[in-house]
Design a protein around this motif. Structure first.
Motif, PDB file in Angstrom:
ATOM      1  N   THR A 179      13.214 -23.741 -15.550  1.00  0.00           N
ATOM      2  CA  THR A 179      12.077 -24.439 -16.124  1.00  0.00           C
ATOM      3  C   THR A 179      12.340 -24.582 -17.633  1.00  0.00           C
ATOM      4  O   THR A 179      12.695 -23.604 -18.287  1.00  0.00           O
ATOM      5  CB  THR A 179      10.783 -23.629 -15.898  1.00  0.00           C
ATOM      6  OG1 THR A 179      10.634 -23.406 -14.490  1.00  0.00           O
ATOM      7  CG2 THR A 179       9.576 -24.366 -16.430  1.00  0.00           C
ATOM      8  N   PRO A 180      12.198 -25.782 -18.176  1.00  0.00           N
ATOM      9  CA  PRO A 180      12.520 -25.974 -19.600  1.00  0.00           C
ATOM     10  C   PRO A 180      11.624 -25.113 -20.500  1.00  0.00           C
ATOM     11  O   PRO A 180      10.477 -24.819 -20.150  1.00  0.00           O
ATOM     12  CB  PRO A 180      12.244 -27.470 -19.837  1.00  0.00           C
ATOM     13  CG  PRO A 180      12.266 -28.097 -18.485  1.00  0.00           C
ATOM     14  CD  PRO A 180      11.808 -27.051 -17.520  1.00  0.00           C
ATOM     15  N   ASP A 181      12.156 -24.732 -21.637  1.00  0.00           N
ATOM     16  CA  ASP A 181      11.373 -24.000 -22.627  1.00  0.00           C
ATOM     17  C   ASP A 181      10.122 -24.807 -22.982  1.00  0.00           C
ATOM     18  O   ASP A 181      10.197 -26.022 -23.205  1.00  0.00           O
ATOM     19  CB  ASP A 181      12.190 -23.795 -23.922  1.00  0.00           C
ATOM     20  CG  ASP A 181      13.230 -22.702 -23.748  1.00  0.00           C
ATOM     21  OD1 ASP A 181      13.136 -21.938 -22.760  1.00  0.00           O
ATOM     22  OD2 ASP A 181      14.141 -22.638 -24.591  1.00  0.00           O
ATOM     23  N   GLY A 182       9.003 -24.124 -23.027  1.00  0.00           N
ATOM     24  CA  GLY A 182       7.763 -24.788 -23.436  1.00  0.00           C
ATOM     25  C   GLY A 182       7.091 -25.573 -22.328  1.00  0.00           C
ATOM     26  O   GLY A 182       6.010 -26.118 -22.536  1.00  0.00           O
ATOM     27  N   CYS A 183       7.694 -25.652 -21.183  1.00  0.00           N
ATOM     28  CA  CYS A 183       7.084 -26.376 -20.055  1.00  0.00           C
ATOM     29  C   CYS A 183       6.079 -25.459 -19.370  1.00  0.00           C
ATOM     30  O   CYS A 183       6.375 -24.292 -19.081  1.00  0.00           O
ATOM     31  CB  CYS A 183       8.176 -26.800 -19.078  1.00  0.00           C
ATOM     32  SG  CYS A 183       7.523 -27.539 -17.563  1.00  0.00           S
ATOM     33  N   GLN A 184       4.887 -26.002 -19.120  1.00  0.00           N
ATOM     34  CA  GLN A 184       3.863 -25.202 -18.456  1.00  0.00           C
ATOM     35  C   GLN A 184       3.988 -25.375 -16.945  1.00  0.00           C
ATOM     36  O   GLN A 184       4.142 -26.496 -16.449  1.00  0.00           O
ATOM     37  CB  GLN A 184       2.474 -25.639 -18.925  1.00  0.00           C
ATOM     38  CG  GLN A 184       1.386 -24.639 -18.514  1.00  0.00           C
ATOM     39  CD  GLN A 184       0.010 -25.062 -18.976  1.00  0.00           C
ATOM     40  OE1 GLN A 184      -0.124 -25.986 -19.801  1.00  0.00           O
ATOM     41  NE2 GLN A 184      -1.011 -24.426 -18.444  1.00  0.00           N
ATOM     42  N   VAL A 185       3.924 -24.262 -16.223  1.00  0.00           N
ATOM     43  CA  VAL A 185       4.039 -24.312 -14.760  1.00  0.00           C
ATOM     44  C   VAL A 185       2.647 -24.223 -14.143  1.00  0.00           C
ATOM     45  O   VAL A 185       1.858 -23.339 -14.490  1.00  0.00           O
ATOM     46  CB  VAL A 185       4.927 -23.164 -14.239  1.00  0.00           C
ATOM     47  CG1 VAL A 185       4.969 -23.166 -12.712  1.00  0.00           C
ATOM     48  CG2 VAL A 185       6.341 -23.280 -14.820  1.00  0.00           C
ATOM     49  N   HIS A 186       2.344 -25.164 -13.274  1.00  0.00           N
ATOM     50  CA  HIS A 186       1.071 -25.185 -12.542  1.00  0.00           C
ATOM     51  C   HIS A 186       1.371 -25.034 -11.049  1.00  0.00           C
ATOM     52  O   HIS A 186       2.416 -25.482 -10.585  1.00  0.00           O
ATOM     53  CB  HIS A 186       0.346 -26.518 -12.735  1.00  0.00           C
ATOM     54  CG  HIS A 186       0.230 -26.953 -14.160  1.00  0.00           C
ATOM     55  ND1 HIS A 186      -0.935 -26.812 -14.884  1.00  0.00           N
ATOM     56  CD2 HIS A 186       1.136 -27.518 -15.000  1.00  0.00           C
ATOM     57  CE1 HIS A 186      -0.743 -27.293 -16.117  1.00  0.00           C
ATOM     58  NE2 HIS A 186       0.510 -27.725 -16.206  1.00  0.00           N
TER      59      HIS A 186
END
Lengths: 513, 513
Positions: free
Chosen positions: A284-291
């Motif tokens: 998951t990319p840095d700063g990407c929020q996971v929902h």
């Protein structure tokens, strides 16, 4: 009736009417009981890895469990690798594991081992039937557990199998999947947009899920990906086209560049298949929020369709137009063989895909082919392709099954070919024979090994001696031919599809690297 | 050096210089490290059941461990069946099980599974190396544990393998086996006589143990039997002849008729292989007293020789005279093929015996043949014969290896043939092709099933389609012929033995029943 008869009767009454089997002495009463329940089909395989892999393929296509019959702990261990793949696929399977008679357990006879420990390894539902009267009930509960997406392991001691007093039990329904709450759908709806990815997994990689996802994407600009190794993905002309995340961490990082929101739909956040020195495991990319829209085990499809209604009520899905590559010519290459498949794939095909490095261009070449299903190597335990093809063909006798199979992996469960011949299954196997563990040649460099020596290289080489898959297949009763050019592959592939029963094409495709 | 290099260096310094391997990405640094330690030989097999079975055959003949290289939990499960046999044989083996990097373990990547649970199933010694500096010490202790007669499982995380700071460790000696007390030897000496049986197991089925046993028998009238499935038994002309207990409970009951004292020498009291309705599991006769001269793990051979000195100081062993059956003629039968082997078995042969029902007369036919070793199916997990032959041939390159292999069992680990071809091993495989799970036809009746129906019979039948083992062997690079008559078998067997490298004879022997 005896315990075995009550077990088979209960399985049939619960909708389980195929049993892939490799029996031994402790299973003889189960085997004899097959003749007393005409609805149950017994399918013999010559190795338990074929038994369990076939059950996996069957379950993915039939949407219901097959049973397996395994011979004590040592029989079960041979089936565990493909049960590992089935666990990752959430395929419903009911394993019937014959064991020594309860009266015999204490004597440490040669085949005695810790079956409970193996059951635990599958992360599934497990029970040992303690007396003939309870076998039926145990079996019904095993089927319900399997239908919930787990491996169900029912241990059947020989004296429980042969003992009288068995009682068939009524079907037990699995618990309904949990419905996703409205506020979770609203939260995800707010996150949709051009910097968002919906990652599609269990339950939403088939037509209904894909159509809902495509509507959402069309209405909001959200990007779609399917998980790297879906248990079953429907694709081709007339369906929404969704790319899978790549196998290589570098591919996934590229695919997710600039993504600010990652929405998981029956999938897990992507991680690297292996670790590599100095490279991250989490992708998951840095700063990407996971929902999380829906977790595995939730009613994932329902959540997806409600989300589509919320944000794309009036939007139609974008459907792939029919298109096929031109038939290529010349010596086979890692590129052109995939175009042959794309050009000729029949309508309604089921692809069992264990083509590994050789198959890297297959998704592109088949994207606009007639509608088909692809079954992938969910757990990374090689030797899945041929057995899964067996099971898919038994689940769907009217559909052509195409098995794209790498050479090294094929050698794990080669005797699946014999079962294909015995059952006269419509499976066309294209054996990608590059005479190497090509994926390991690539991985050797990726893990940072420089200047590998001759011993290392030798352990990745399958060319000394070359394997002749035409001879091996014919030795197991499967008609086989060899293709060196694209023209030969095309001609042989068409002919194999036109004739009933199994065929194998030994396709001499050079390694990608 | 990195962890992998320190591991291989330590193995070699501890006397372990063969590694049977089926590697994957997480083992790439181990593979690369092979080139830095020239004394270590890497042998590639195409399936982990071949890897572990070969290590079993190697250990039985070399009296020291081979290493294996296995790819995470899913690779290990494929090797467990032959590790089960090796455990029963008390064969020393050091498994190196590659695992994900420690930093990657928490992410549940596709190949993640509970390796500790698998280690526990082997009932062996187990450890996970936690950092590169401790790998050498862990490896030395693994070798010591293996030399004590256990499976040793050393889990090697990828980052421990690739990490710098490895240190080769000095050899660790296993604890000496326990010496049997004098009064136990005296007690057994008092029990010897015509109504007494010495049951010979681990450690006393080779020349020294057999000679001591034979002296005891000659001096006291005591009867001798070897356990049913010895790991390795030496026999033939010039050695004491000792019959093995039978596979069938009925045979054992007949062999032990009238016995009042049963003396266990590195063996367990006999139990039935399977349970049968209404029949006992324990086969020691009623009223027979069981004595233990030495347990597995004791210094069994020393106890045997001290007993011989106590009761037979001046008695010579009775040695089998040379004798061979005449070469038979006519169509192959379950009887005459064994006479061909007995007539032609070369001096110093190693027999890997998985002939099952087809081989019931082999011990009689070979009793007076030149001296040879027999390696048997110790744990009942089929698919052992071909891999054990691979390992035996690598341990003893100057001895002819004869693999007597049933058809059904052969299909479990058939790719062992490819390794035989690759390593140009002097293995002559006689494939007993009776086109059935013949043992199960017998067992179906023995467990009390009457009037088996067509579905049951079908699951014991391997004739639809017939397998062509000539084609299968040739497809893996092994020259192969087919024998239908005793004359053909004799001619082909002699020729195969005379030529270097592996050969297979597809012997069409009808089922015994």
């Amino acid at each position: 009736m005896n315990g075995a008869q009550s077990l088979i009767r209960t399985l049939v009454d619960s909708g389980v009417d195929v049993c892939f089997a490799n029996p031994g002495t402790s299973e003889m009463h189960f085997v004899a009981a097959l003749d007393t329940v005409p609805e149950m089909r017994g399918v013999l395989a010559l190795f338990e890895g074929v038994v369990t892999g076939a059950a996996d393929g069957y379950g993915r296509m039939a949407d219901k469990p097959a049973a397996t019959l395994l011979h004590l702990g040592p029989g079960m261990v041979n089936g565990l690798a493909n049960l590992h793949n089935a666990r990752r696929a959430r395929t419903p399977i009911v394993n019937v594991i014959g064991d020594h008679a309860l009266t015999h357990k204490g004597f440490d006879a040669p085949l005695e081992s810790d079956i409970d420990g193996l059951n635990a390894w599958t992360n599934g539902w497990s029970r040992t039937s303690g007396d003939p009267a309870s076998v039926g009930k145990d079996a019904a509960e095993a089927v319900a557990a399997a239908r919930g997406g787990r491996i169900a392991n029912l241990v059947l001691p020989a004296d429980v199998s042969w003992g009288e007093g068995g009682e068939a039990a009524a079907e037990v329904l699995p618990p309904a999947p949990a419905t996703v709450a409205d506020d979770r759908i609203s939260e995800v709806a707010d996150a949709l947009g051009e910097n968002t990815v919906l990652l599609l997994g269990s339950g939403v990689t088939r037509e209904r899920g894909l159509r809902a996802a495509s509507r959402i994407a069309a209405a909001t600009g959200t990007k779609l990906f399917a998980e790297t190794f879906p248990a079953r993905i429907e694709r081709g002309a007339g369906l929404p086209a969704v790319d899978r995340l790549g196998y290589l961490a570098e591919q996934v990082q590229w695919q997710l560049t600039g993504v600010r929101n990652l929405v998981l739909v029956g999938a897990k956040a992507p991680v690297s298949f292996f670790a590599y020195p100095g490279k991250p495991s989490e992708l998951t990319p840095d700063g990407c929020q996971v929902h999380v829209l829906a977790e595995v085990g939730d009613d994932v499809l329902d959540a997806m369709e409600r989300l589509a209604e919320a944000v794309a009520a009036d939007t139609e899905p974008v459907l792939k137009e029919a298109s096929r590559p031109e038939l290529p010519t010349g010596d086979l290459t890692p590129q052109n063989w995939a175009d042959v498949i794309g050009a000729l794939l029949p309508d309604g095909a089921i692809i069992s895909d264990e083509s590994n490095t050789s198959g890297i261009l297959v998704p592109t070449a088949t994207a606009g082919a007639p509608r088909h299903d692809v079954l992938t190597l969910t757990g990374g335990a090689i030797g899945q392709g041929l057995p899964v093809a067996v099971g898919a063909a038994i689940a769907c006798p009217d559909r052509p099954v195409v098995c794209l199979q790498s050479d090294g992996s094929a050698m794990y469960t080669m005797s699946a070919l014999w079962t294909m011949a015995r059952e006269n299954l419509n499976v066309t196997t294209v054996l990608l024979n590059n005479r190497a563990y090509a994926i390991l040649r690539m991985e050797l460099a990726r893990v940072g090994v420089e200047g590998a020596g001759p011993k290392a290289k030798s352990l990745l080489d399958l060319s000394t001696p070359d394997m002749d898959f035409v001879a091996i297949a014919q030795g197991m009763g499967v008609p086989a031919t060899r293709a060196r050019t694209a023209e030969e592959l095309a001609e042989q592939f068409q002919r194999a599809l036109a004739e009933p029963g199994p065929h194998l094409i030994d396709a001499l495709v050079p390694p990608l690297l």
